[in-house]
Design an enzyme around this catalytic site. Structure first.
Site, short mmCIF file in Angstrom:
data_model
loop_
_atom_site.label_atom_id
_atom_site.label_comp_id
_atom_site.label_asym_id
_atom_site.label_seq_id
_atom_site.Cartn_x
_atom_site.Cartn_y
_atom_site.Cartn_z
N GLU A 115 0.84 -1.17 0.06
CA GLU A 115 -0.18 -0.07 -0.06
C GLU A 115 1.03 1.18 0.03
O GLU A 115 0.67 2.11 0.82
CB GLU A 115 -1.02 -0.01 1.29
CG GLU A 115 -1.96 -1.48 1.42
CD GLU A 115 -2.74 -1.19 2.46
OE1 GLU A 115 -2.87 -0.25 3.13
OE2 GLU A 115 -3.20 -2.23 2.90
N ASP A 128 2.67 4.54 -0.21
CA ASP A 128 2.61 5.98 -0.42
C ASP A 128 3.60 6.75 0.56
O ASP A 128 3.65 6.33 1.81
CB ASP A 128 0.96 6.48 -0.50
CG ASP A 128 0.17 6.16 0.82
OD1 ASP A 128 0.79 5.87 1.91
OD2 ASP A 128 -0.89 6.21 0.80
O1 G3I Z 1 -18.41 5.42 -0.28
C1 G3I Z 1 -18.77 6.00 0.61
C2 G3I Z 1 -19.57 7.19 0.12
O2 G3I Z 1 -21.01 6.69 -0.40
C3 G3I Z 1 -19.94 8.14 1.41
O3 G3I Z 1 -20.65 9.29 0.90
C4 G3I Z 1 -18.48 8.81 1.97
C5 G3I Z 1 -18.72 9.66 3.07
O4 G3I Z 1 -17.95 9.68 4.00
O5 G3I Z 1 -17.86 7.48 2.42
C6 G3I Z 1 -17.51 6.79 1.30
O6 G3I Z 1 -16.80 5.45 1.98
C7 G3I Z 1 -15.66 5.85 2.19
C8 G3I Z 1 -14.56 4.90 1.61
O7 G3I Z 1 -13.15 4.96 1.91
C9 G3I Z 1 -14.69 5.07 0.09
O8 G3I Z 1 -14.38 6.16 -0.36
C10 G3I Z 1 -15.33 5.61 3.76
O9 G3I Z 1 -15.93 6.63 4.33
C11 G3I Z 1 -13.83 5.78 4.06
O10 G3I Z 1 -13.56 5.56 5.56
C12 G3I Z 1 -12.82 4.82 3.21
O11 G3I Z 1 -11.77 4.80 3.62
C13 G3I Z 1 -10.84 3.77 3.40
C14 G3I Z 1 -10.22 3.30 4.39
O12 G3I Z 1 -9.28 2.23 4.03
C15 G3I Z 1 -11.17 2.82 5.61
O13 G3I Z 1 -10.44 2.38 6.34
C16 G3I Z 1 -10.04 4.37 2.15
O14 G3I Z 1 -10.38 4.70 0.93
C17 G3I Z 1 -8.76 3.16 1.95
O15 G3I Z 1 -8.06 3.71 1.19
C18 G3I Z 1 -8.40 2.80 3.19
O16 G3I Z 1 -7.30 1.63 2.91
C19 G3I Z 1 -6.76 1.13 3.88
C20 G3I Z 1 -6.30 -0.25 3.67
O17 G3I Z 1 -7.59 -0.82 3.28
C21 G3I Z 1 -5.63 -1.01 4.83
N1 G3I Z 1 -4.58 -0.34 5.14
C22 G3I Z 1 -4.73 1.07 5.52
C23 G3I Z 1 -5.16 1.83 4.43
C24 G3I Z 1 -5.45 3.24 4.57
O18 G3I Z 1 -6.30 3.65 5.57
#
Ligand code: G3I
Length: 469
Positions: A285, A287
């Site tokens: 992952e 970055d």
């Molecule tokens: O899809 C919904 C959307 O409908 C809504 O309007 C919006 C409002 O908050 O949220 C959207 O979902 C978000 C999702 O990403 C898609 O963008 C979630 O809130 C948000 O929490 C989620 O974050 C992800 C995160 O994991 C969650 O823990 C990140 O995109 C993603 O890059 C991140 O990835 C993780 C790996 O899986 C594990 N290692 C750490 C890494 C970084 O945190």
């Protein structure tokens, strides 16, 4: 009869030829009278490329170079052009997580993850599966279960998801982030840990092996990149698994770095000590927050560390342009918001033994190419159950143009039923749209054409490079 052109890039290092295939399907008899459906034929055309992309350069070193991909960006022409050009592995960023694929118990929903897997595999890219058992992005129903129900829900989830993708995933993050930060070396509190105890990790790996014996099974975590208490706790677990025959093939090091969590000086040594246990290691992952030369140096160091460890089989960056990063304000990725290659990109390509180009983010005429005579950008204007209206905006480059054309490729189930502000011809499922009254554009000026598609609202079409005259 027109020929369909296949653009084939050579992937060295035994990775085999990479072909950007155009999907075969008819645009259909219901298309407007302007459409001329012609017979399908294929003319493979191989272009020798120096290792001038991340994927090709990594392949020459026997590695993959991947990116985390979000399904909702696949309709953006510059996003997919950059993905398709640079990467040979993808990880769904959120679409395979428990809350996405099994939001309610026993009810599985794979459509958004399928979109990414299909996109990748139809272009010869590998897929990393992320992730099966994780405390985060876990639906509420899982946390509410008692121990025995939770055990069967966990095993069922692993089995169902891995069976759906059986044979399509090169490595799975079976368990993600099960250890606490800090110096304790303890397991993190989670529904799995709290109700099933330490044995849940081992059980998950055994279930995973039974579900897809060909997939590499990884444990994945962060802040384990250097030698520290947390990575040593993971190391001790992996050593124990290997000594007892618990099936584990790889360890993922997430590689989320910034000034508070810099690239450790013992990164390579840490990768090597895991590799010496008899597992592959992967940077899963990556970055690195920052900019300019400092960021570039850090990226280069990470790539060189991986290359120095023979069992470091590949690197995945956690996104493509900075604007879509989970921490975009830290500009941690290899492409800026306009898909220009950053100094970090050149450092990675150099470290991989590739040849940095002229900073041109696209091939001639490809979206994102600042030298392009014109560029094409796709948006879905309207969407409904059975179809959508697509719009492609054509923008002239730094000189005026007098005509343009763009290829639009549809999924096999889809049919174009009308086109406006452009003149289409078709070949299989590839529609070439040429300008009519709107071919003359001043430098920097834009026009657009639109089309209606029936036969499914996803996936979005693939919009190719704009050609101008
Ligand atoms: O899809 C919904 C959307 O409908 C809504 O309007 C919006 C409002 O908050 O949220 C959207 O979902 C978000 C999702 O990403 C898609 O963008 C979630 O809130 C948000 O929490 C989620 O974050 C992800 C995160 O994991 C969650 O823990 C990140 O995109 C993603 O890059 C991140 O990835 C993780 C790996 O899986 C594990 N290692 C750490 C890494 C970084 O945190």
């Amino acid at each position: 009869m027109r020929m369909i052109r296949k653009r084939t890039r050579t992937r060295a290092g035994g990775a085999g030829p990479r072909t950007r295939r155009r999907l075969r399907a008819g645009l259909g008899a219901t298309t407007t009278a302007l459409l001329t459906v012609t017979a399908l034929a294929a003319l493979p055309q191989t272009t020798a490329h120096a290792a001038d992309t991340l994927g090709a350069a990594a392949a020459e070193k026997g590695r993959y170079f991947g990116a985390a991909v979000a399904a909702n960006h696949l309709g953006e022409a510059q996003y997919t052009a950059t993905l398709n050009r640079e990467f040979n592995s993808v990880t769904p960023e959120n679409e395979m997580k428990w809350d996405a694929v099994e939001p309610n118990r026993g009810s599985f929903s794979f459509s958004r993850a399928d979109q990414i897997v299909n996109h990748a595999r139809s272009r010869g890219m590998d897929v990393r599966g992320h992730t099966l058992v994780w405390h985060s992005q876990l639906p509420g129903w899982v946390s509410g279960l008692g121990a025995s129900d939770l055990r069967s829900a966990m095993n069922n989830h692993i089995t169902e998801v891995m069976t759906h993708y059986k044979g399509q995933i090169h490595s799975w993050d079976v368990v993600n982030e099960a250890f606490q930060d800090g110096g304790s070396g303890a397991r993190r509190s989670s529904p799995f840990q709290d109700k099933l105890g330490n044995g849940f990790i081992e059980e998950a790996f055994r279930t995973a092996r039974a579900a897809d014996p060909a997939a590499k099974l990884c444990y994945n975590d962060y802040n384990t990149d250097g030698i520290n208490a947390k990575s040593t706790a993971v190391y001790t677990m992996v050593r124990d698994f290997k000594s007892r025959g618990v099936p584990i093939d790889c360890v993922g090091f997430q590689g989320h770095f910034n000034s508070n969590s810099p690239v450790p000086s013992d990164f390579q040594a840490n990768l090597q000590r895991f590799a010496d246990l008899g597992v592959d290691v992967q940077i899963t992952e990556l970055d690195i927050e920052g900019s300019g030369q400092a960021q570039a140096t850090n990226y280069g160091n990470v790539v060189r560390a991986c290359l120095a460890v023979s069992r470091c089989t590949g690197i995945t960056v956690w996104g493509i342009p900075d604007k879509y990063s989970w921490r975009s304000s830290g500009t941690p990725l290899l492409f800026d918001d306009n898909y220009n290659k950053k100094p970090a990109y050149d450092a990675v390509l150099s470290a991989l033994g590739g040849t940095p180009g002229d900073g041109d983010p696209g091939g001639p005429g490809e979206p994102g190419d600042p030298d392009a005579a014109c560029t094409a950008t796709y948006t879905t204007a309207e969407q409904w159950g059975g179809g959508y209206n697509g719009r492609v905006t054509i923008t002239a480059g730094s000189s005026p143009i007098t005509a343009w054309s763009v290829d639009v490729t549809l999924a096999s189930s889809q049919r174009v039923i009308s086109v406006w502000n452009g003149s289409p011809t078709t070949n299989g499922n590839v529609m070439t749209v040429r300008s009519t009254w709107n071919g003359s554009l001043a430098a920097g000026a834009s026009t657009s054409f639109g089309f209606t598609v029936n036969g499914g609202s996803t996936p979005p079409p693939q919009v190719g490079a704009c050609t101008a005259s």
